[in-house]
Each structure stands twice: as C-alpha cells, then as structure tokens.
Design a protein around this motif. Structure first.
Motif, PDB file in Angstrom:
ATOM      1  N   GLY A 162      -2.140  18.123   0.341  1.00  0.00           N
ATOM      2  CA  GLY A 162      -2.618  17.482   1.551  1.00  0.00           C
ATOM      3  C   GLY A 162      -3.115  16.069   1.360  1.00  0.00           C
ATOM      4  O   GLY A 162      -3.733  15.507   2.271  1.00  0.00           O
ATOM      5  N   ARG A 163      -2.846  15.467   0.200  1.00  0.00           N
ATOM      6  CA  ARG A 163      -3.334  14.110  -0.085  1.00  0.00           C
ATOM      7  C   ARG A 163      -2.157  13.226  -0.531  1.00  0.00           C
ATOM      8  O   ARG A 163      -2.056  12.869  -1.708  1.00  0.00           O
ATOM      9  N   PRO A 164      -1.301  12.844   0.387  1.00  0.00           N
ATOM     10  CA  PRO A 164      -0.080  12.125  -0.002  1.00  0.00           C
ATOM     11  C   PRO A 164      -0.308  10.762  -0.635  1.00  0.00           C
ATOM     12  O   PRO A 164       0.351  10.427  -1.624  1.00  0.00           O
ATOM     13  N   LEU A 165      -1.218   9.958  -0.091  1.00  0.00           N
ATOM     14  CA  LEU A 165      -1.437   8.637  -0.677  1.00  0.00           C
ATOM     15  C   LEU A 165      -2.120   8.749  -2.035  1.00  0.00           C
ATOM     16  O   LEU A 165      -1.788   8.013  -2.972  1.00  0.00           O
ATOM     17  N   TYR A 166      -3.070   9.659  -2.160  1.00  0.00           N
ATOM     18  CA  TYR A 166      -3.685   9.861  -3.467  1.00  0.00           C
ATOM     19  C   TYR A 166      -2.646  10.357  -4.473  1.00  0.00           C
ATOM     20  O   TYR A 166      -2.575   9.862  -5.604  1.00  0.00           O
ATOM     21  N   ALA A 167      -1.834  11.329  -4.077  1.00  0.00           N
ATOM     22  CA  ALA A 167      -0.831  11.884  -4.988  1.00  0.00           C
ATOM     23  C   ALA A 167       0.110  10.798  -5.500  1.00  0.00           C
ATOM     24  O   ALA A 167       0.452  10.758  -6.690  1.00  0.00           O
ATOM     25  N   ALA A 168       0.518   9.908  -4.599  1.00  0.00           N
ATOM     26  CA  ALA A 168       1.427   8.835  -4.996  1.00  0.00           C
ATOM     27  C   ALA A 168       0.777   7.913  -6.015  1.00  0.00           C
ATOM     28  O   ALA A 168       1.390   7.546  -7.024  1.00  0.00           O
ATOM     29  N   ARG A 183     -10.253   9.754  -0.854  1.00  0.00           N
ATOM     30  CA  ARG A 183     -11.190   9.844   0.258  1.00  0.00           C
ATOM     31  C   ARG A 183     -10.472   9.617   1.588  1.00  0.00           C
ATOM     32  O   ARG A 183     -10.717  10.324   2.571  1.00  0.00           O
ATOM     33  N   GLY A 184      -9.591   8.642   1.637  1.00  0.00           N
ATOM     34  CA  GLY A 184      -8.888   8.327   2.870  1.00  0.00           C
ATOM     35  C   GLY A 184      -8.028   9.464   3.368  1.00  0.00           C
ATOM     36  O   GLY A 184      -7.987   9.752   4.577  1.00  0.00           O
ATOM     37  N   ASP A 185      -7.328  10.141   2.475  1.00  0.00           N
ATOM     38  CA  ASP A 185      -6.523  11.292   2.876  1.00  0.00           C
ATOM     39  C   ASP A 185      -7.398  12.382   3.486  1.00  0.00           C
ATOM     40  O   ASP A 185      -7.028  13.009   4.488  1.00  0.00           O
ATOM     41  N   GLY A 186      -8.572  12.609   2.891  1.00  0.00           N
ATOM     42  CA  GLY A 186      -9.492  13.598   3.438  1.00  0.00           C
ATOM     43  C   GLY A 186     -10.026  13.185   4.797  1.00  0.00           C
ATOM     44  O   GLY A 186     -10.235  14.025   5.684  1.00  0.00           O
ATOM     45  N   HIS A 187     -10.247  11.889   4.966  1.00  0.00           N
ATOM     46  CA  HIS A 187     -10.753  11.383   6.245  1.00  0.00           C
ATOM     47  C   HIS A 187      -9.711  11.570   7.345  1.00  0.00           C
ATOM     48  O   HIS A 187     -10.050  11.981   8.469  1.00  0.00           O
ATOM     49  N   ARG A 210       0.820  -1.212   0.000  1.00  0.00           N
ATOM     50  CA  ARG A 210       0.000   0.000   0.000  1.00  0.00           C
ATOM     51  C   ARG A 210       0.856   1.265   0.000  1.00  0.00           C
ATOM     52  O   ARG A 210       0.486   2.282  -0.581  1.00  0.00           O
ATOM     53  N   ALA A 211       2.020   1.218   0.627  1.00  0.00           N
ATOM     54  CA  ALA A 211       2.889   2.391   0.691  1.00  0.00           C
ATOM     55  C   ALA A 211       3.821   2.507  -0.500  1.00  0.00           C
ATOM     56  O   ALA A 211       4.393   3.582  -0.731  1.00  0.00           O
ATOM     57  N   ALA A 212       3.984   1.444  -1.279  1.00  0.00           N
ATOM     58  CA  ALA A 212       5.015   1.412  -2.321  1.00  0.00           C
ATOM     59  C   ALA A 212       4.875   2.533  -3.341  1.00  0.00           C
ATOM     60  O   ALA A 212       5.876   2.993  -3.897  1.00  0.00           O
ATOM     61  N   ALA A 213       3.661   2.990  -3.595  1.00  0.00           N
ATOM     62  CA  ALA A 213       3.482   4.077  -4.566  1.00  0.00           C
ATOM     63  C   ALA A 213       4.202   5.343  -4.130  1.00  0.00           C
ATOM     64  O   ALA A 213       4.546   6.190  -4.968  1.00  0.00           O
ATOM     65  N   MET A 214       4.453   5.491  -2.813  1.00  0.00           N
ATOM     66  CA  MET A 214       5.148   6.679  -2.312  1.00  0.00           C
ATOM     67  C   MET A 214       6.664   6.544  -2.425  1.00  0.00           C
ATOM     68  O   MET A 214       7.390   7.492  -2.114  1.00  0.00           O
ATOM     69  N   GLY A 215       7.148   5.376  -2.846  1.00  0.00           N
ATOM     70  CA  GLY A 215       8.577   5.140  -2.887  1.00  0.00           C
ATOM     71  C   GLY A 215       9.064   4.599  -1.553  1.00  0.00           C
ATOM     72  O   GLY A 215       8.268   4.303  -0.659  1.00  0.00           O
ATOM     73  N   ALA A 253      -8.505   3.081 -10.867  1.00  0.00           N
ATOM     74  CA  ALA A 253      -9.332   4.263 -10.612  1.00  0.00           C
ATOM     75  C   ALA A 253      -9.918   4.220  -9.210  1.00  0.00           C
ATOM     76  O   ALA A 253      -9.889   5.208  -8.468  1.00  0.00           O
ATOM     77  N   GLN A 254     -10.454   3.063  -8.828  1.00  0.00           N
ATOM     78  CA  GLN A 254     -11.055   2.942  -7.503  1.00  0.00           C
ATOM     79  C   GLN A 254     -10.003   3.035  -6.412  1.00  0.00           C
ATOM     80  O   GLN A 254     -10.272   3.562  -5.324  1.00  0.00           O
ATOM     81  N   THR A 255      -8.792   2.539  -6.681  1.00  0.00           N
ATOM     82  CA  THR A 255      -7.699   2.686  -5.726  1.00  0.00           C
ATOM     83  C   THR A 255      -7.387   4.160  -5.501  1.00  0.00           C
ATOM     84  O   THR A 255      -7.234   4.621  -4.365  1.00  0.00           O
ATOM     85  N   ARG A 256      -7.306   4.920  -6.582  1.00  0.00           N
ATOM     86  CA  ARG A 256      -7.053   6.357  -6.468  1.00  0.00           C
ATOM     87  C   ARG A 256      -8.177   7.055  -5.712  1.00  0.00           C
ATOM     88  O   ARG A 256      -7.924   7.892  -4.827  1.00  0.00           O
TER      89      ARG A 256
END
Length: 294
Positions: free
Chosen positions: A139-145, A170-174, A54-59, A162-165
């Motif tokens: 302010g949306r790090p996981l979405y941005a990644a 949504r999760g970043d906003g939450h 789940r974190a890999a998209a951020m590097g 698409a649904q992952t994004r």
C-alpha cells in the motif's frame, strides 16, 4: 489521548518531530536552482520538472498512476504532462539528474557541514529508520519505488535519500488516511487550507492546477458534507475539525514504524541534529518558511 502505542518506546510525537526536523532537507530539491537547471537540460520544464523527477523512481508509469499517488494535483494537468515526460528522458536519466542536483545544492548551501560528524550521525540514524521498513511496502507505492533505489555512499546524500524514503513512506500513509476519510485530493487540499496549515489559497490553486470554479465546487461539497462552515471565509466545523484531526492522527500512527528502531532517545537525537541542517536550506531556498517560523 496519549500518542504512545502500548509496548513501544517511541510515540507518534517522537517520530513526527524527527521527521519534521529533516523534512526541509528533502523538500529543498523542489526549490533548488541546480535541480531546475538539470531538468531543463533534459527538456523538463514547468509541470514536467515536478512530476517527472518525483515519479521517476516508479519507472515510466502512466499519468493515472501519478495522479493516484500524488493525490491533490489536478488529474488533468497530470494527464497533459506525464506521457511526454518519459519521451523526453528515461526515468534513469531523470533520477541521475535529481541526485546530482541534490548533491550540488547541499554542498553549496551547507558548505563544510556536509563533511561534519554531526551530519554523518544524522545520516546513520535516518538510514536505520528508513531501512527498518524496507520490506513494509504494501500500500505504499512511492515509498516502495524509492526503497528499491540503491543507497548513495556519501553521508550527506545518504541522509537525503533516507529522508526522501521516510517522506514518501509518510506521504503514502497520509493518502490512505485521506481516501479512507472520503476526501478527494482537492477536498483534502481545501480542508488543509481552512485548518490554517498551508500556503495561501491562490498559491495552492496555481501550484496544484485547480481553477477557481473547481475550487468553489469542491468547497460547496465540503459544506454539504458538514466539514466547513457556510461563510465567505470558511472555517472547519467541529465535525470537520474532529475528522481532520483523525486524519492527522492516523497519518502519525502510520508513519511511526520506521522510527521505532531508534527509540525515543534516538528520535530526539535525530531531531536535534536535523534542525541546524535544515535551517540554512530553509533560509536559502524556502524563505517564506523561515518567516513563518519567526
């Protein structure tokens, strides 16, 4: 209070229903045996098989970044896991394994449906929604990644990406809403449980790595804040209910933007198309959710 935003044709309810209908289409990856096997081949087991993919998209980010973005997991389990994840496999390899596992799982469970016009239409709509906020990354790090990852070509994987994004948007906003409300990750988890919206307490303690003592201390803090009642089986106080409702309303408002491009009719169509795609995934991989719906 109306959930319509003046000047818009899409309500927060429209957006929430479109997202909910396909949420299992993304989240099946956390229960997929194909994913478990793919991660094990990379040496990723137990917590590493969740945090890494789940974190890999951020590097190859630090444990502190993962703890901040995942929010309600015990930071100690993150710190003891994440540094080793990137030593076992580079983020690019983990992302490739995740993508291949999603593809294999969707093909196995959905069969010929992956080539259906209904799925292709759902993919078209979901991609439009996800792409509409591609530049809305503040302010949306996981979405941005995840928004920086390339789009797949096949419709069933376009829909999954698409649904992952949309899920991470949504999760970043939450997370922002929870932090603004003054709740720690553990306190947020407890209020969610007390509100009756989550899995059993014992399971959440285990899957988020919180001890009984840590859970009890956070519960006492919530009593002192006036969020929950002073009972052995606590409930939200009126104040706690009001504050929790405010968090959910803020989350819905924050998550509405991608769906505005679809309009109310497009959201309704996406929700209608999404439900039959999610249903077999729930029944096959998340049966407890199927029983909860019945």
């Amino acid at each position: 209070m109306s959930d319509h935003i003046p000047g818009d044709t899409v309500s927060t309810g429209d957006a929430r229903r479109a997202w909910q209908s396909l949420e299992p289409y993304h989240s099946m990856i956390y229960f997929s045996p194909e994913a478990t096997a793919a991660y094990e081949e990379l040496g990723l087991k137990a917590w590493a098989a969740y945090f890494g993919p789940r974190a890999a998209a951020m590097g190859p980010v630090s444990a502190e970044v993962v703890a901040a973005t995942f929010y309600n997991f015990n930071p100690e389990i993150v710190r003891s896991t994440v540094p080793q994840v990137w030593e076992l496999a580079a983020p690019e390899r983990i992302l490739a394994a995740r993508h291949a596992a999603a593809d294999a799982t969707l093909r196995r469970v959905l069969g010929d449906t992956v080539d259906s016009p209904e799925l292709a239409r759902a993919a078209e709509l979901a991609r439009r929604a996800a792409a509409a906020v591609a530049d809305d990354v503040a302010g949306r790090p996981l979405y941005a990644a995840h928004a920086a990852l390339p789009w797949p070509e096949e419709p069933h994987m376009v829909l999954w990406h698409a649904q992952t994004r949309l899920r991470e948007y949504r999760g970043d906003g939450h997370v922002a809403a929870l932090a603004l409300a003054g709740l720690s990750g553990l306190e947020a988890l407890i209020t969610h449980v007390v509100a009756g919206n989550a899995l059993p307490t014992k399971l959440l303690k285990t899957t988020r790595a919180w001890s009984d003592e840590e859970w009890d201390r956070a519960t006492e803090r919530l009593r002192e804040k006036g969020w929950i009642t002073d009972e052995s089986d606590p409930a939200l106080t009126p104040e706690g209910r009001r504050r929790r409702d405010e968090i959910e309303e803020a989350t819905d408002r924050s998550a509405r933007a991608p769906y505005a491009v679809l309009g109310s009719d497009g959201c309704a169509e996406l929700a209608e198309l999404g439900a039959p795609l999610s249903r077999p995934l729930i029944e096959e991989l998340m049966p407890w959710r199927a029983s909860k719906r019945s």
